[in-house]
Scaffold this active site. Structure first.
Site, PDB file in Angstrom:
ATOM      1  N   HIS B 267       0.836  -1.206   0.000  1.00 52.63           N
ATOM      2  CA  HIS B 267       0.000   0.000   0.000  1.00 52.63           C
ATOM      3  C   HIS B 267       0.875   1.262   0.000  1.00 52.63           C
ATOM      4  O   HIS B 267       0.715   2.143  -0.849  1.00 52.63           O
ATOM      5  CB  HIS B 267      -0.906  -0.029   1.238  1.00 52.63           C
ATOM      6  N   GLU B 268       1.807   1.316   0.941  1.00 51.21           N
ATOM      7  CA  GLU B 268       2.671   2.500   1.023  1.00 51.21           C
ATOM      8  C   GLU B 268       3.588   2.581  -0.194  1.00 51.21           C
ATOM      9  O   GLU B 268       3.917   3.670  -0.662  1.00 51.21           O
ATOM     10  CB  GLU B 268       3.477   2.495   2.322  1.00 51.21           C
ATOM     11  N   HIS B 271       1.811   4.511  -2.755  1.00 52.77           N
ATOM     12  CA  HIS B 271       1.953   5.957  -2.504  1.00 52.77           C
ATOM     13  C   HIS B 271       3.339   6.438  -2.949  1.00 52.77           C
ATOM     14  O   HIS B 271       3.485   7.488  -3.572  1.00 52.77           O
ATOM     15  CB  HIS B 271       1.824   6.248  -1.003  1.00 52.77           C
ATOM     16  N   GLU B 297      -4.499   7.885  -2.833  1.00 50.28           N
ATOM     17  CA  GLU B 297      -5.029   6.630  -2.309  1.00 50.28           C
ATOM     18  C   GLU B 297      -5.375   5.666  -3.443  1.00 50.28           C
ATOM     19  O   GLU B 297      -5.311   4.446  -3.269  1.00 50.28           O
ATOM     20  CB  GLU B 297      -6.262   6.936  -1.442  1.00 50.28           C
TER      21      GLU B 297
END
Lengths: 402, 402
Positions: B267-268, B271, B297
């Site tokens: 997830h990060e 980003h 996001e």
């Protein structure tokens, strides 16, 4: 508000800013990825310039100028002893800072930040040429600094004054002369002695994580406050403060040298205890700052050598260390371990040096720094000069140039 | 120099300063000892105020004012499309910032920094009361912010506009309405289904270091550039940039939940790829910043869900994972593992939520935030409200208040 309070308020804010810069330095030498170097150098230089600008700005000079003659340093009458001393200390810093242009401060900071990763790389690759251009630039900047500040007894003294206020090359020559006279024959006698210590004890394989835990236990026992600090790894161990409530130490681990991490932690722990012990009441002022690098080092070496290499220390800790590393140490006698950690043996690395030869490492640097600053010895000839001096002082000659 | 270049130079310097603040935030949520909180909050607030002051200062407003009407936002004629768009984006930020007093920016920053460690502590101790006074203060500050900025469709819209420029509560209600209509019965059907996934596969003991290495391997494979970034641990995973050349991710490790670290990293990593991919040519300007939190996001969830939970992903990585954790996974079939990671099951923690129920967590927050900001629901009643809404949206009710 009283003038001194106005001044102290401004100094506290400047200290907050300086503390923020120190977070950036800390990260630079612990965790920053290499790709971040250029951006970080700009950020740090910009902030250092801001710190400088504010410190020589009106919010300092106006109240300070009412308490002391900004040119001569003469304190106004009627201040109590404490305030008078405080004003004098602030003025010494101010007087030095005000001579430096903001652009110079920014440039020096930027050059230092850009140099660091190249020093690390040069060290890793054993290639002095990677670092040489950065060193040249830093030396040129230091000459400019001397130009701004004015030459004292010698150009080197101008720089020395920042690190050891009031101390001169002449003073140090006397001190180092006495020390050298005593040390050199003593080290020679030790080298010629037939007594052998069992150094191999220290050079077995020691698990990194266990070394780390042991070093943190000792830091706790020393009184280092982990609520207001932490330990991390760095290529060159250092201590840094962001505020008296956040003072960080670093050490390095070598799985084949038990002393690297341990003495690093104890040494830096000594620095940190000094910083954590500063009186927050004076935060922002020189009374809440180290008085000199020499005094700082006296604390770290007190802990590292007088405590950390002592018999009582190891009588207490050796059994604990044996429990942590039974495979390495269960069959080792305390006396042998104690002698091993106290081995006197010239080596190339200052940080790893023993209690006696360490002093020679310092003298060597003191002499070479003077040659660079006062005699203009150029960077290209430094490796040979360094190796010659190593041979002269320590009786050993590096095979390479880093 | 062209006006736009003058403006861009100033914006680059402001971005350097902002990047420096981000180093302080990063440290605050990764390594800072608790005792450093108060000093850090002051440092960050001071720097945030400086960033603000400079952004609304003359070195921005003078050149910007020649390119756009500072009050109305009307762009002057004759700019090319690219410049015109850039000026508009800068003006949107400027227009918002100029409405906020420096003291307010400093106070909001300070309150946020002081709140964070208390949130961590409240979470650890399962005691909402530790965080409640901080939340109250932050809400009061947000109301003040709305006062400065002016109420849009609703007070909440004023705040929303900072995160999703141009998006309104009304838009989102339509979007979430459609999503909810589709999701709720789907989740219900899944819950009533007799198909069981073998979730216990994921909740065996998985060594922290090995999880870490695996997550870093996947980050590398994703294209995350470790030369210009690094991964660390944080209580609440986040990504932060100090500059496009230093973009850092964080994740958290749970030795009894294989997905915590892995999905956190992916997830990060999503980003971070967005941040690392920004065009440095535009550094300092909105063209080198994320366009909105929603778009940000979209990148993280694209990687986390559409890639990281997909069959092809696990066809490739499951054999590797089996090699790392043979004792846990050698007897597990790919299909069972794939189904286990795709289990849909309501839970209390948004960060740990599956692809479907995650959306309900967001809707729940969206609704509660509106109740707080528009309806003035007080902090004391939040735990019950939260638990009610959890039951309404997710069909489960927390037993405690955190």
């Amino acid at each position: 508000m009283k003038l001194i309070e106005t001044l102290k308020n401004e100094l506290r804010e400047i200290a907050d800013l300086k503390g923020a810069v120190n977070v950036l330095y800390w990260d630079m030498e612990t965790y920053m990825p290499k790709g971040g170097t250029a951006a970080r150098a700009k950020q740090v230089a910009m902030l250092e310039a801001m710190v400088h600008e504010r410190f020589i700005g009106e919010d300092v000079s106006n109240p300070l100028g009412e308490l002391v003659n900004l040119d001569s340093g003469e304190i106004i009458n009627g201040l109590d002893d404490e305030t008078s001393r405080l004003v004098n200390e602030i003025w010494l810093d101010y007087h030095r800072a005000v001579a430096l242009p903001k652009e110079f401060v920014e440039e020096l900071s930027h050059a230092s930040s850009m140099a660091h990763p190249n020093w690390v790389e040069a060290r890793e690759n054993n290639d002095f040429n990677l670092f040489a251009p950065h060193l040249e630039k830093l030396i040129a900047l230091k000459h400019r600094e001397i130009g701004y500040l004015g030459t004292q007894d010698t150009p080197y003294d101008t720089l020395l004054d920042e690190f050891e206020p009031g101390f001169t090359t002449a003073n140090i020559n006397v001190l180092f002369g006495e020390l050298k006279t005593a040390l050199v024959p003593m080290i020679k006698a030790i080298q010629e002695s037939r007594v052998e210590t069992k150094q191999e004890i220290l050079h077995q394989h020691y698990d990194a994580d266990k070394q780390w835990e042991f070093s943190e236990m000792i830091l706790k026992d020393m009184g280092y406050n982990f609520h207001c600090g932490r330990q991390d790894q760095a290529v060159h161990p250092f201590t840094i403060d962001f505020h008296p409530t956040d003072v960080r130490v670093t050490t390095r681990i070598n799985e084949h040298n038990l002393l690297d991490c341990l003495t690093g932690s104890i040494h830096e722990g000594g620095h940190a205890l000094y910083e954590q012990g500063l009186d927050q009441k004076w935060y922002g002022t020189p009374f809440c700052q180290a008085i000199s690098y020499g005094i700082h080092e006296s604390q770290s070496r007190l802990w590292e050598n007088l405590v950390g290499l002592s018999k009582p220390f190891w009588e207490y800790y050796f059994p604990k260390l044996q429990t942590v590393f039974p495979e390495n140490l269960s069959a080792v006698a305390l006396e042998d371990f104690y002698r091993a950690v106290n081995t006197i043996k010239p080596g190339f690395i200052r940080v790893d040096a023993d209690e006696m030869t360490y002093n020679l490492h310092i003298m060597l640097r003191f002499e070479i720094e003077q040659l660079i600053i006062n005699e203009g010895v150029d960077v290209a000839s430094l490796p040979e000069l360094w190796n010659d001096k190593m041979e002269e002082y320590l009786g050993i000659r590096p095979e390479t140039d880093t």
